[in-house]
Write a protein that holds these residues in place. Structure first.
Motif, short mmCIF file in Angstrom:
data_model
loop_
_atom_site.label_atom_id
_atom_site.label_comp_id
_atom_site.label_asym_id
_atom_site.label_seq_id
_atom_site.Cartn_x
_atom_site.Cartn_y
_atom_site.Cartn_z
N PHE A 1 0.81 -1.22 -0.19
CA PHE A 1 -0.50 -0.10 0.32
C PHE A 1 0.34 1.11 0.34
CE2 PHE A 1 -2.73 -3.15 1.67
CZ PHE A 1 -4.04 -3.79 1.73
N ALA A 2 2.67 1.27 -0.21
CA ALA A 2 2.97 2.29 -0.60
C ALA A 2 2.57 3.61 -1.45
CB ALA A 2 4.30 2.10 -1.31
N GLY A 3 2.40 2.95 -2.12
CA GLY A 3 1.29 3.94 -3.03
C GLY A 3 0.32 4.39 -3.31
N VAL A 4 -0.56 4.37 -1.61
CA VAL A 4 -1.64 5.29 -1.72
C VAL A 4 -1.41 6.55 -1.03
CG1 VAL A 4 -3.59 5.06 0.17
CG2 VAL A 4 -2.79 2.88 -1.00
N LYS A 5 -1.97 7.75 -1.88
CA LYS A 5 -1.95 8.89 -1.16
C LYS A 5 -2.87 9.50 -1.08
CE LYS A 5 2.98 8.26 -1.97
NZ LYS A 5 3.73 8.55 -0.92
N LEU A 6 -3.26 10.64 -0.17
CA LEU A 6 -4.12 11.12 -0.37
C LEU A 6 -4.35 12.99 -1.40
CD1 LEU A 6 -5.44 10.79 4.01
CD2 LEU A 6 -6.37 9.74 1.65
N GLU A 7 -4.24 12.45 -2.15
CA GLU A 7 -3.54 13.88 -2.59
C GLU A 7 -4.31 12.90 -4.70
OE1 GLU A 7 -2.77 15.81 -2.21
OE2 GLU A 7 -1.13 15.58 -0.70
N PRO A 8 -5.22 14.10 -4.53
CA PRO A 8 -4.92 16.03 -4.23
C PRO A 8 -6.06 16.51 -3.57
CG PRO A 8 -6.63 15.38 -6.85
CD PRO A 8 -5.52 14.48 -6.36
N ASN A 9 -5.47 17.50 -3.03
CA ASN A 9 -6.76 18.37 -2.28
C ASN A 9 -6.08 17.15 -0.94
OD1 ASN A 9 -8.33 20.44 -3.56
ND2 ASN A 9 -8.91 18.16 -4.15
N ASN B 1 -6.86 4.20 -6.42
CA ASN B 1 -7.25 5.69 -6.35
C ASN B 1 -7.99 6.69 -6.91
OD1 ASN B 1 -7.43 8.02 -5.45
ND2 ASN B 1 -5.37 8.32 -4.51
N SER B 2 -9.00 6.63 -7.40
CA SER B 2 -9.90 7.14 -8.21
C SER B 2 -10.13 8.57 -7.22
CB SER B 2 -11.19 6.60 -8.19
OG SER B 2 -10.79 5.74 -9.48
N ILE B 3 -10.45 9.50 -8.14
CA ILE B 3 -10.28 10.97 -8.06
C ILE B 3 -12.51 11.59 -7.97
CG2 ILE B 3 -10.28 13.27 -8.28
CD1 ILE B 3 -8.12 11.47 -7.36
N ILE B 4 -13.03 11.00 -7.11
CA ILE B 4 -14.53 11.86 -7.13
C ILE B 4 -14.80 13.07 -6.04
CG2 ILE B 4 -16.91 11.05 -6.64
CD1 ILE B 4 -15.61 8.15 -7.01
N ASP B 5 -15.29 13.96 -7.21
CA ASP B 5 -15.72 14.97 -6.34
C ASP B 5 -13.89 15.90 -6.06
OD1 ASP B 5 -17.69 14.66 -6.79
OD2 ASP B 5 -18.28 13.59 -4.54
N ASP B 6 -13.14 15.76 -6.73
CA ASP B 6 -12.07 16.20 -6.86
C ASP B 6 -11.52 15.46 -5.25
OD1 ASP B 6 -12.06 17.81 -8.79
OD2 ASP B 6 -13.20 19.45 -8.31
N LYS B 7 -11.79 14.33 -5.05
CA LYS B 7 -11.12 14.70 -3.65
C LYS B 7 -10.63 12.78 -4.22
CE LYS B 7 -14.33 16.63 -0.35
NZ LYS B 7 -15.37 17.04 -1.20
N PRO B 8 -9.61 12.72 -2.72
CA PRO B 8 -8.92 10.73 -3.31
C PRO B 8 -9.97 9.81 -2.95
CG PRO B 8 -7.95 11.86 -2.13
CD PRO B 8 -8.37 12.97 -2.69
N THR B 9 -10.48 8.08 -3.91
CA THR B 9 -11.18 7.38 -2.82
C THR B 9 -10.30 6.27 -3.39
OG1 THR B 9 -13.03 8.75 -4.05
CG2 THR B 9 -13.91 6.96 -3.02
N ILE B 10 -10.35 5.80 -2.45
CA ILE B 10 -9.41 4.87 -2.17
C ILE B 10 -10.58 3.01 -2.15
CG2 ILE B 10 -7.88 3.18 -1.50
CD1 ILE B 10 -6.84 6.28 -2.22
N ALA B 11 -10.11 2.72 -2.72
CA ALA B 11 -10.63 1.07 -2.71
C ALA B 11 -10.15 0.00 -3.12
CB ALA B 11 -11.90 1.02 -4.12
N LEU B 12 -10.82 -1.08 -2.43
CA LEU B 12 -10.02 -2.64 -2.49
C LEU B 12 -11.15 -3.08 -2.79
CD1 LEU B 12 -9.16 -2.38 1.49
CD2 LEU B 12 -7.81 -2.32 -0.20
N VAL B 13 -10.09 -4.27 -4.38
CA VAL B 13 -10.56 -4.82 -4.89
C VAL B 13 -10.45 -6.03 -5.26
CG1 VAL B 13 -11.13 -4.84 -7.54
CG2 VAL B 13 -10.68 -2.55 -6.31
N HIS B 14 -11.53 -7.00 -5.19
CA HIS B 14 -11.55 -8.76 -5.58
C HIS B 14 -11.59 -9.31 -6.74
CE1 HIS B 14 -12.01 -13.01 -3.64
NE2 HIS B 14 -10.57 -12.60 -4.42
N ARG B 15 -10.41 -9.75 -7.28
CA ARG B 15 -11.21 -10.31 -8.98
C ARG B 15 -11.56 -11.80 -8.32
NH1 ARG B 15 -8.52 -6.39 -13.05
NH2 ARG B 15 -10.23 -5.48 -13.34
N LEU B 16 -12.15 -12.40 -8.80
CA LEU B 16 -13.01 -14.42 -8.84
C LEU B 16 -12.55 -14.83 -10.22
CD1 LEU B 16 -15.17 -14.89 -5.20
CD2 LEU B 16 -12.14 -15.02 -5.74
N GLY B 17 -11.39 -15.84 -10.85
CA GLY B 17 -12.13 -16.50 -11.63
C GLY B 17 -12.09 -17.78 -11.85
#
Length: 350
Positions: A117-125, A243-259
């Protein structure tokens, strides 16, 4: 824009494992059955088979907090490549402009490390986000459990931006490990001003109300409901944060993929079992089967968000579904172009 999932949510797809580009009559009949069950009209089926990307409207809502959309499209690519890209190489930044950064978690199949998770940043804003986390409370803009809120409070108002980010990384690691060990039951509930919200219960209900997975792949349905128990032969999984930008704020999601391979196809699910703000959780169901020169992929997504419930919720959901459908159609149009033009799998890595 704040009421929309910035990318993919409640997801299960079936991608054919055939390497023969000539589909059988049985496969084509199955494809038509699934398209019909998914609610696509005969005219829409013709367009999908002809290579068009079709937005098929929304799904029957699982709750008053839900936005949903279903898509059908053709991918001109080797089916094994399609499977690898959906399951292992989430190159979402190439086709979703809201994605700021992402990283794989526990690629070795283990319990993950803080370094993941080293790349998780609370940017921008960053200054705004620092205030949000230090002042977090039940029902605020952030999705945190009561225990997680206390962790940020203990940092104190003098905490640095780096302190806030490190605390968040530790929470993300804890949430990942709890989910991997206990599945939906291991997801800590979000603290709200009145009643706590359980993302685990919401995700479970989303699967229960979808008819296709239950009837077309009962083994995978059971695995998705009871993960990590009852793992079928050939099942694969991967995890990543985004990390996606929603309303100009960073939004972090944890994602699981199964196949997993299925007779005539490949079943796939994408589950966002934690989202830091704006939305509650995401999950999707879909299918893809071999056709001439590639595969037809179906993709249905469900997003839970408090922003479309309550007074005026019906109108909000109607508008939100249409906007989300248009955005997802644009994203997948770009995605299938990337899949079709990739010469080697190495090109699809992060």
């Amino acid at each position: 824009r704040g009421i929309l999932p910035n990318h993919f949510c409640d997801t299960v797809s079936t991608i054919a494992s055939h390497h023969d580009n000539t589909p059988s009559k049985t496969t084509m009949a199955l494809l038509e059955e699934i398209l019909t069950q998914a609610g696509f009209s005969s005219k829409e089926m013709v367009k999908i088979k002809a290579g068009e990307l079709v937005y098929g409207g929304s799904l029957d809502a699982a709750s008053d907090k839900e936005l949903s959309v279903k898509l059908g499209f053709h991918v001109k690519a080797e089916l094994e490549n399609v499977k690898e890209i959906f399951l292992h190489f989430p190159k979402k930044k190439e086709f979703d402009s809201t994605v700021e950064a992402l990283g794989m978690i526990a690629e070795d199949g283990g319990d993950g490390t803080l370094e993941d998770f080293a790349g998780v940043k609370l940017e921008p804003n960053g200054d705004v986000m620092k205030k949000l986390y230090i002042g977090a409370s039940p029902g605020s803009d952030l999705n945190l459990s009561k225990e997680e809120i206390e962790k940020f409070k203990k940092l104190g108002k003098s905490a640095s931006h780096a302190d806030i980010e490190q605390c968040l990384r530790l929470i993300l690691l804890d949430r990942f490990r709890a989910y991997k060990q206990r599945g939906l039951a291991g997801i800590p509930s979000y603290a709200r001003s009145k009643k706590e919200f359980s993302a685990g219960d919401e995700l479970k209900h989303q699967i229960e109300v979808g008819p296709i997975l239950k009837t077309r792949s009962p083994i995978f349905y059971k695995y998705a409901m009871e993960y990590p128990k009852n793992k079928p032969d050939g099942a694969e999984e991967s995890f990543f944060w985004v990390n996606s930008i929603i309303d100009d704020k960073p939004t972090i999601a944890l994602v699981h993929r199964l196949g997993m391979p299925q007779v005539g196809g490949y079943v796939y699910m994408e589950r966002h079992f934690y989202i830091s703000r704006s939305h509650n959780c995401l999950q999707g169901i879909g299918a893809a089967l071999p056709v001439e020169y590639g595969a037809v992929v179906l993709y249905a997504t469900r997003t839970s968000t408090d922003q479309v419930s309550g007074f005026g919720g019906s109108a909000k959901r109607t508008i939100g579904n249409k906007i989300m459908g248009g955005r997802m159609a644009e994203n997948f149009e770009r995605a299938r172009h990337i899949v079709a033009t990739a010469k080697e799998l190495d090109m699809m890595k992060l």
